[in-house]
Design a protein around this motif. Structure first.
Motif, PDB file in Angstrom:
ATOM      1  N   PHE A 497       0.819  -1.203   0.000  1.00 42.34           N
ATOM      2  CA  PHE A 497       0.000   0.000   0.000  1.00 42.34           C
ATOM      3  C   PHE A 497       0.861   1.263   0.000  1.00 42.34           C
ATOM      4  CE2 PHE A 497      -4.178   1.926   0.929  1.00 42.34           C
ATOM      5  CZ  PHE A 497      -3.765   3.225   1.239  1.00 42.34           C
ATOM      6  N   ARG A 498       1.797   1.358   0.962  1.00 44.21           N
ATOM      7  CA  ARG A 498       2.562   2.599   1.084  1.00 44.21           C
ATOM      8  C   ARG A 498       3.476   2.833  -0.106  1.00 44.21           C
ATOM      9  NH1 ARG A 498       2.109   5.279   5.832  1.00 44.21           N
ATOM     10  NH2 ARG A 498       3.985   6.488   5.380  1.00 44.21           N
ATOM     11  N   ALA A 499       4.006   1.762  -0.711  1.00 45.04           N
ATOM     12  CA  ALA A 499       4.861   1.948  -1.890  1.00 45.04           C
ATOM     13  C   ALA A 499       4.026   2.420  -3.078  1.00 45.04           C
ATOM     14  CB  ALA A 499       5.581   0.653  -2.219  1.00 45.04           C
ATOM     15  N   LEU A 500       2.841   1.819  -3.266  1.00 41.43           N
ATOM     16  CA  LEU A 500       1.963   2.258  -4.352  1.00 41.43           C
ATOM     17  C   LEU A 500       1.484   3.692  -4.124  1.00 41.43           C
ATOM     18  CD1 LEU A 500      -0.154  -0.978  -4.911  1.00 41.43           C
ATOM     19  CD2 LEU A 500       1.356   0.096  -6.596  1.00 41.43           C
ATOM     20  N   ALA A 501       1.058   3.988  -2.891  1.00 37.77           N
ATOM     21  CA  ALA A 501       0.598   5.343  -2.589  1.00 37.77           C
ATOM     22  C   ALA A 501       1.729   6.345  -2.775  1.00 37.77           C
ATOM     23  CB  ALA A 501       0.060   5.406  -1.169  1.00 37.77           C
ATOM     24  N   GLY A 502       2.940   5.958  -2.355  1.00 37.74           N
ATOM     25  CA  GLY A 502       4.081   6.837  -2.542  1.00 37.74           C
ATOM     26  C   GLY A 502       4.380   7.080  -4.014  1.00 37.74           C
ATOM     27  N   ALA A 503       4.242   6.027  -4.824  1.00 33.22           N
ATOM     28  CA  ALA A 503       4.476   6.178  -6.256  1.00 33.22           C
ATOM     29  C   ALA A 503       3.453   7.124  -6.880  1.00 33.22           C
ATOM     30  CB  ALA A 503       4.431   4.818  -6.935  1.00 33.22           C
ATOM     31  N   VAL A 504       2.203   7.040  -6.432  1.00 33.73           N
ATOM     32  CA  VAL A 504       1.173   7.961  -6.934  1.00 33.73           C
ATOM     33  C   VAL A 504       1.549   9.397  -6.590  1.00 33.73           C
ATOM     34  CG1 VAL A 504      -1.248   8.652  -6.756  1.00 33.73           C
ATOM     35  CG2 VAL A 504      -0.657   6.223  -6.791  1.00 33.73           C
ATOM     36  N   LYS A 505       1.895   9.629  -5.337  1.00 29.30           N
ATOM     37  CA  LYS A 505       2.237  10.976  -4.893  1.00 29.30           C
ATOM     38  C   LYS A 505       3.472  11.515  -5.618  1.00 29.30           C
ATOM     39  CE  LYS A 505       0.403  10.178  -0.237  1.00 29.30           C
ATOM     40  NZ  LYS A 505       0.727  10.088   1.208  1.00 29.30           N
ATOM     41  N   ALA A 506       4.499  10.650  -5.727  1.00 28.97           N
ATOM     42  CA  ALA A 506       5.738  11.092  -6.348  1.00 28.97           C
ATOM     43  C   ALA A 506       5.528  11.402  -7.828  1.00 28.97           C
ATOM     44  CB  ALA A 506       6.816  10.028  -6.173  1.00 28.97           C
ATOM     45  N   ALA A 507       4.835  10.508  -8.524  1.00 33.21           N
ATOM     46  CA  ALA A 507       4.594  10.740  -9.955  1.00 33.21           C
ATOM     47  C   ALA A 507       3.751  11.986 -10.163  1.00 33.21           C
ATOM     48  CB  ALA A 507       3.911   9.515 -10.564  1.00 33.21           C
ATOM     49  N   GLY A 508       2.740  12.190  -9.331  1.00 32.99           N
ATOM     50  CA  GLY A 508       1.908  13.383  -9.460  1.00 32.99           C
ATOM     51  C   GLY A 508       2.699  14.645  -9.212  1.00 32.99           C
ATOM     52  N   ALA A 509       3.540  14.624  -8.182  1.00 31.10           N
ATOM     53  CA  ALA A 509       4.344  15.797  -7.859  1.00 31.10           C
ATOM     54  C   ALA A 509       5.388  16.078  -8.935  1.00 31.10           C
ATOM     55  CB  ALA A 509       5.022  15.612  -6.511  1.00 31.10           C
ATOM     56  N   ALA A 510       5.819  15.024  -9.640  1.00 32.23           N
ATOM     57  CA  ALA A 510       6.809  15.184 -10.710  1.00 32.23           C
ATOM     58  C   ALA A 510       6.157  15.545 -12.043  1.00 32.23           C
ATOM     59  CB  ALA A 510       7.615  13.908 -10.857  1.00 32.23           C
ATOM     60  N   GLY A 511       4.841  15.646 -12.062  1.00 33.26           N
ATOM     61  CA  GLY A 511       4.142  15.977 -13.300  1.00 33.26           C
ATOM     62  C   GLY A 511       3.934  14.802 -14.229  1.00 33.26           C
ATOM     63  N   GLU A 512       4.175  13.592 -13.731  1.00 33.45           N
ATOM     64  CA  GLU A 512       3.991  12.392 -14.562  1.00 33.45           C
ATOM     65  C   GLU A 512       2.583  11.835 -14.300  1.00 33.45           C
ATOM     66  OE1 GLU A 512       7.184   9.554 -14.414  1.00 33.45           O
ATOM     67  OE2 GLU A 512       8.651  11.094 -13.872  1.00 33.45           O
ATOM     68  N   ARG A 513       1.597  12.486 -14.896  1.00 33.34           N
ATOM     69  CA  ARG A 513       0.215  12.185 -14.572  1.00 33.34           C
ATOM     70  C   ARG A 513      -0.202  10.785 -15.015  1.00 33.34           C
ATOM     71  NH1 ARG A 513      -2.664  16.099 -12.663  1.00 33.34           N
ATOM     72  NH2 ARG A 513      -4.628  15.146 -13.328  1.00 33.34           N
TER      73      ARG A 513
END
Length: 550
Positions: A497-513
């Protein structure tokens, strides 16, 4: 096999020409018969023991293959009751004394003495065939000279001796199975080629083609392939083992090792619910605790926090029934203590409840590595709450526990505690504002964790170091670098869960929608049964940037 059968196909005595498959006509005098509907799989193991002893002996071996050590010891003793000259029954009792061979840690003196005593009795009785003597002398390598020869050296000697037994008796499938098991248990956790595990798997897969209902083959395939890159190879065995030996609580649990490696959370939940219930019926509390730890882990990965809370609330009652002196199944006493410490720590850390983690209470146990988990969770929770005082005391405790383990020769667990200590120290530096030092220390901890493997005692670390590195990078507003760390985590720990959620947050913050949406879709699928409202709701790729640091 009908209800009148014992659930194990017993091989006839070597006194009978050829291999004879025998049903049990009825209990022998002084025997305790197997339950009428017992199913333990199909085992063929010829011996020179009297025909009257063979059914109990073969049932004992089937129980041994499913790590039902207490029941197996009783069955081997039943075989001795029918034939006091059955030296191989003492061989089996010795292996039962060794316990779960996949549990990392030095065997205690009581276990070693019990095993050595059984070997001594087997030698006194005298093996009636050269093959049986080879089995007994191979097992002796595990126990003899324990005061002067370290455990790893003795384990490798046992592996080599079983290789010779298998080579000398190519028609004896049990020799090959026990050789494969020896290869798997002696594998070096730092060897990332997995040469020993692959060799064991090749032996077992060949045998499984002709013995598809053998409990040991399915069981040991799961263990041999219990590493991230090999886990897919064990999926068939995982889905069949519980059907082969449903009367063994450990057989109901073992498939969840593979399910955990592959992120098949609902299958893990189903397996451990069944295992915990069976262990409770058989009063095998250590096995129940072990299954509950895996169950807690799976519930938390799927966002089922209310179900996880119910497990945590049940822990005091389960722990009150825990008798570490009782010989049971595949979960040794250490696994029981491990679960007692791990459940509350997991519940706090997986939910990011840092204040809650910091308030955990340490309960001393005979196993320093279990106590270390609570100190680690307290240090991590406090540091991530901004407390720079409590973590310092916890770090001192972790250092002391690490050193105690090292002094006892517990190299594996000493290293695991050191990884925890380094991780907690990294977050303490972060809380102190020493951001560069913190990041460097967190990278070192992740590299050390990458260099080893998790033990079968745990479904996974309390918090993967590389996942924590990703979370630190998010805090430092480095989302592109953070995304890489979350993706690396997901290679070894798919569906976290936390790795997937982190990937969502990181990709969103990096502009990789698109990437953010991909991981959110994976997380949403993983959390089909998650609480509503719950932890899934804030993980929205459209709001990823604003959720950084939560």
């Amino acid at each position: 096999m009908s209800g009148k059968d014992i659930g194990v196909v017993a091989a006839g005595s070597l006194l009978v020409a050829g291999l004879v498959l025998a049903r049990v006509a009825g209990p022998q005098e002084h025997d305790h018969p197997a339950p009428p509907d017992e199913k333990l799989g199909t085992v063929r193991f010829t011996t020179s023991c009297a025909a009257a002893a063979q059914p109990a002996f073969t049932r004992a071996v089937a129980l041994l293959h499913s790590f039902a050590f207490g029941a197996a010891t009783e069955a081997f003793n039943q075989a001795l009751g029918s034939d006091p000259g059955c030296a191989m029954a003492q061989w089996g009792i010795a292996l039962c004394a060794w316990g779960n061979p996949f549990a990392a840690g030095i065997k205690d003196e009581t276990q070693l003495q019990q095993g050595l005593d059984a070997i001594g009795r087997a030698r006194t009785i005298g093996a009636k065939t050269g093959r049986e003597k080879e089995y007994i002398e191979a097992a002796a390598r595990l126990f003899q000279d324990s005061q002067s020869v370290d455990q790893r050296t003795r384990l490798l000697a046992y592996r080599d001796a079983m290789a010779q037994v298998a080579a000398r008796h190519p028609d004896d499938s049990e020799a090959s199975i026990f050789h494969a098991l020896a290869l798997a248990i002696s594998a070096d956790p730092k060897d990332k080629s997995y040469a020993s595990q692959l060799k064991a798997g090749a032996i077992l897969e060949k045998l499984w083609a002709v013995q598809p209902d053998h409990p040991g083959i399915a069981h040991y395939l799961i263990h041999a392939y219990d590493v991230p890159s090999l886990a897919p190879r064990a999926l068939d065995a995982a889905r069949r083992y519980a059907k082969i030996a449903p009367s063994a609580p450990h057989a109901l649990h073992m498939p969840s090792h593979t399910f955990t490696r592959l992120g098949l959370w609902q299958e893990s939940i189903d397996a451990n619910l069944a295992s915990a219930a069976a262990a409770r019926r058989e009063r095998s509390t250590s096995e129940e605790l072990h299954a509950t730890d895996y169950l807690m882990y799976a519930y938390l990965q799927t966002g089922q926090d209310r179900a996880a809370r119910t497990l945590l609330d049940s822990l005091p009652e389960i722990a009150s029934r825990f008798n570490p002196g009782k010989v049971g199944t595949g979960a040794p006493p250490a696994a029981g203590y491990f679960a007692i410490a791990a459940l509350p720590a997991r519940y706090a850390l997986e939910r990011g409840a840092w204040d809650e983690a910091a308030r955990l209470v340490v309960h001393d146990s005979p196993f320093p590595f279990t106590d270390a988990m609570t100190h680690y969770a307290r240090a991590l929770g406090a540091a991530r709450s901004g407390d720079t005082v409590l973590p310092k005391a916890a770090l001192v405790a972790l250092e002391q526990l690490r050193d105690r383990l090292a002094q006892k020769g517990e190299a594996y667990w000493s290293e695991q505690v050191e990884i925890e200590r380094r991780t907690a120290a990294a977050w303490l530096r972060f809380a102190e504002g020493k951001r560069d030092e913190a990041l460097s220390a967190m990278r070192e901890a992740a590299q050390r964790e990458d260099a080893t493997e998790k033990n079968a005692m745990t479904p996974g670390p309390l918090a993967p170091a590389r996942e924590l590195l990703g979370e630190m990078l998010l805090e430092l507003h480095e989302p592109t670098l953070a995304l890489r760390e979350f993706e690396k985590t997901l290679v070894n720990e798919p569906g976290r869960f936390r790795a997937l959620a982190g990937a969502v947050k990181a990709a969103g913050a990096a502009g990789e929608r698109e990437t953010a949406r991909k991981y959110f879709d994976q997380l949403r699928k993983t959390c089909e049964r998650a609480d509503r409202p719950g932890r899934l709701d804030p993980v929205d790729p459209d709001r990823a940037a604003s959720s950084v640091g939560r």
